[in-house]
Design an enzyme around this catalytic site. Structure first.
Site, PDB file in Angstrom:
ATOM      1  N   GLU A  94       0.847  -1.201   0.000  1.00  0.00           N
ATOM      2  CA  GLU A  94       0.000   0.000   0.000  1.00  0.00           C
ATOM      3  C   GLU A  94       0.876   1.242   0.000  1.00  0.00           C
ATOM      4  O   GLU A  94       1.964   1.245   0.590  1.00  0.00           O
ATOM      5  CB  GLU A  94      -0.916  -0.059   1.244  1.00  0.00           C
ATOM      6  CG  GLU A  94      -1.718   1.176   1.547  1.00  0.00           C
ATOM      7  CD  GLU A  94      -2.789   1.508   0.523  1.00  0.00           C
ATOM      8  OE1 GLU A  94      -2.480   1.476  -0.692  1.00  0.00           O
ATOM      9  OE2 GLU A  94      -3.917   1.835   0.914  1.00  0.00           O
ATOM     10  N   ASP A  95       0.403   2.304  -0.626  1.00  0.00           N
ATOM     11  CA  ASP A  95       1.191   3.538  -0.657  1.00  0.00           C
ATOM     12  C   ASP A  95       1.191   4.257   0.697  1.00  0.00           C
ATOM     13  O   ASP A  95       2.241   4.579   1.232  1.00  0.00           O
ATOM     14  CB  ASP A  95       0.729   4.479  -1.790  1.00  0.00           C
ATOM     15  CG  ASP A  95      -0.767   4.771  -1.768  1.00  0.00           C
ATOM     16  OD1 ASP A  95      -1.486   4.243  -0.892  1.00  0.00           O
ATOM     17  OD2 ASP A  95      -1.228   5.530  -2.639  1.00  0.00           O
ATOM     18  N   ASP A  98      -3.491   6.006   6.195  1.00  0.00           N
ATOM     19  CA  ASP A  98      -3.959   7.314   6.669  1.00  0.00           C
ATOM     20  C   ASP A  98      -4.892   7.059   7.859  1.00  0.00           C
ATOM     21  O   ASP A  98      -4.420   6.785   8.960  1.00  0.00           O
ATOM     22  CB  ASP A  98      -4.650   8.009   5.485  1.00  0.00           C
ATOM     23  CG  ASP A  98      -5.036   9.447   5.764  1.00  0.00           C
ATOM     24  OD1 ASP A  98      -4.627   9.987   6.802  1.00  0.00           O
ATOM     25  OD2 ASP A  98      -5.747  10.044   4.940  1.00  0.00           O
ATOM     26  N   PHE A 147      -1.004  16.552   2.564  1.00  0.00           N
ATOM     27  CA  PHE A 147      -1.367  15.740   1.408  1.00  0.00           C
ATOM     28  C   PHE A 147      -0.159  15.592   0.499  1.00  0.00           C
ATOM     29  O   PHE A 147       0.408  16.576   0.041  1.00  0.00           O
ATOM     30  CB  PHE A 147      -2.546  16.365   0.660  1.00  0.00           C
ATOM     31  CG  PHE A 147      -3.280  15.355  -0.167  1.00  0.00           C
ATOM     32  CD1 PHE A 147      -4.279  14.574   0.387  1.00  0.00           C
ATOM     33  CD2 PHE A 147      -2.958  15.166  -1.507  1.00  0.00           C
ATOM     34  CE1 PHE A 147      -4.957  13.626  -0.372  1.00  0.00           C
ATOM     35  CE2 PHE A 147      -3.623  14.221  -2.277  1.00  0.00           C
ATOM     36  CZ  PHE A 147      -4.629  13.455  -1.707  1.00  0.00           C
ATOM     37  N   ARG A 160       1.447  11.476 -10.419  1.00  0.00           N
ATOM     38  CA  ARG A 160       1.977  10.142 -10.129  1.00  0.00           C
ATOM     39  C   ARG A 160       3.391   9.970 -10.682  1.00  0.00           C
ATOM     40  O   ARG A 160       4.164   9.148 -10.205  1.00  0.00           O
ATOM     41  CB  ARG A 160       1.076   9.060 -10.739  1.00  0.00           C
ATOM     42  CG  ARG A 160      -0.304   8.975 -10.127  1.00  0.00           C
ATOM     43  CD  ARG A 160      -0.992   7.690 -10.563  1.00  0.00           C
ATOM     44  NE  ARG A 160      -2.440   7.735 -10.369  1.00  0.00           N
ATOM     45  CZ  ARG A 160      -3.061   7.396  -9.243  1.00  0.00           C
ATOM     46  NH1 ARG A 160      -2.370   7.028  -8.195  1.00  0.00           N
ATOM     47  NH2 ARG A 160      -4.377   7.438  -9.160  1.00  0.00           N
TER      48      ARG A 160
HETATM   49  P1  IMP Z   1      -7.214   5.454   4.663  1.00  0.00           P
HETATM   50  O1  IMP Z   1      -8.330   4.509   4.414  1.00  0.00           O
HETATM   51  O2  IMP Z   1      -7.724   6.723   5.297  1.00  0.00           O
HETATM   52  O3  IMP Z   1      -6.091   4.855   5.455  1.00  0.00           O
HETATM   53  O4  IMP Z   1      -6.710   5.946   3.264  1.00  0.00           O
HETATM   54  C1  IMP Z   1      -5.658   5.367   2.611  1.00  0.00           C
HETATM   55  C2  IMP Z   1      -5.677   5.766   1.167  1.00  0.00           C
HETATM   56  O5  IMP Z   1      -5.960   7.151   1.033  1.00  0.00           O
HETATM   57  C3  IMP Z   1      -4.316   5.569   0.526  1.00  0.00           C
HETATM   58  O6  IMP Z   1      -4.255   4.330  -0.102  1.00  0.00           O
HETATM   59  C4  IMP Z   1      -4.251   6.667  -0.479  1.00  0.00           C
HETATM   60  O7  IMP Z   1      -4.762   6.202  -1.699  1.00  0.00           O
HETATM   61  C5  IMP Z   1      -5.170   7.728   0.048  1.00  0.00           C
HETATM   62  N1  IMP Z   1      -4.386   8.812   0.639  1.00  0.00           N
HETATM   63  C6  IMP Z   1      -4.214   9.074   1.955  1.00  0.00           C
HETATM   64  N2  IMP Z   1      -3.418  10.133   2.147  1.00  0.00           N
HETATM   65  C7  IMP Z   1      -3.069  10.543   0.908  1.00  0.00           C
HETATM   66  C8  IMP Z   1      -2.212  11.592   0.428  1.00  0.00           C
HETATM   67  O8  IMP Z   1      -1.601  12.362   1.191  1.00  0.00           O
HETATM   68  N3  IMP Z   1      -2.068  11.682  -0.924  1.00  0.00           N
HETATM   69  C9  IMP Z   1      -2.721  10.850  -1.796  1.00  0.00           C
HETATM   70  N4  IMP Z   1      -3.500   9.858  -1.392  1.00  0.00           N
HETATM   71  C10 IMP Z   1      -3.683   9.707  -0.061  1.00  0.00           C
HETATM   72 MG    MG Z   2      -4.583   4.102  -2.180  1.00  0.00          MG
END
Ligand code: IMP
Ligand code: MG
Length: 172
Positions: A94-95, A98, A147, A160
């Site tokens: 996963e990238d 959050d 972000f 990207r």
């Molecule tokens: P979560 O479900 O809130 O943990 O969200 C995770 C997903 O939100 C990641 O896989 C990203 O695709 C997206 N995301 C969260 N923060 C960022 C950011 O700073 N930039 C771009 N995508 C983000």
């Molecule tokens: Mg994602």
């Protein structure tokens, strides 16, 4: 405005660290890497080239973000895996972690499919923003709120292709 946060060299070092932790943990065993599209595609391709274990890759796409900077708090699978994960060593790539909601839901979903082991490898961790309990097993770099884009990660599908990871700052 884009403010550089991690250079491609810093990212490369983090990827190598993650790869060697994974190699140490898995010995000679085979690993199936599950890439969460789209944000992880560059990370996955760098990571697997640093890992010598016999490996396969598969891809999954879930949507939890539209074009906005905030999570919708729900996850829809828009592209599922093509391989069975039953009895396999699976690492979700996963990238960013959050709120933790996306991975919590995906982890539960994949555990129901009976993998031998299931681990999470995330390049970036926004620990302070966690809303549910979710720990990455392999975490590259920790970041504060903000972000980020680049190295596969987008804002509204853009940026990207940036080699570095940058923070988007609002113009004053
Ligand atoms: P979560 O479900 O809130 O943990 O969200 C995770 C997903 O939100 C990641 O896989 C990203 O695709 C997206 N995301 C969260 N923060 C960022 C950011 O700073 N930039 C771009 N995508 C983000
Ligand atoms: Mg994602």
């Amino acid at each position: 405005m884009l403010k550089p946060l991690f250079t491609k060299n810093e990212i490369g070092d983090a990827v190598k660290r993650l790869a060697s932790c994974i190699e140490n943990d898995f010995g000679d065993e085979e690993i199936l890497f599950v890439c969460l599209l789209k944000g992880s595609f560059i990370f996955l391709s760098d990571l697997i080239r640093c890992i010598r274990n016999p490996s396969t890759v598969d891809f999954m796409r879930v949507s939890s973000y539209g074009t906005a900077m905030k999570s919708k708090g729900e996850v829809t699978v828009t592209k599922d895996l093509e391989e069975s994960i039953e009895g396999k060593n699976v690492i979700i790539v996963e990238d960013i972690i959050d709120s933790g909601l996306t991975l919590k839901i995906i982890k539960k979903m994949l555990l129901e499919r009976g993998p031998k082991t299931l681990k999470i490898c995330a390049l970036l961790d926004k620990r302070a923003r966690r809303e549910v309990e979710m720990e990455g097993d392999y975490v590259g770099l920790t970041i504060d709120d903000g972000f980020v884009v680049g190295y596969g990660i987008d804002y509204a599908e853009h940026y990207r292709n940036l080699p570095d990871i940058c923070v988007i700052k609002k113009d004053k």
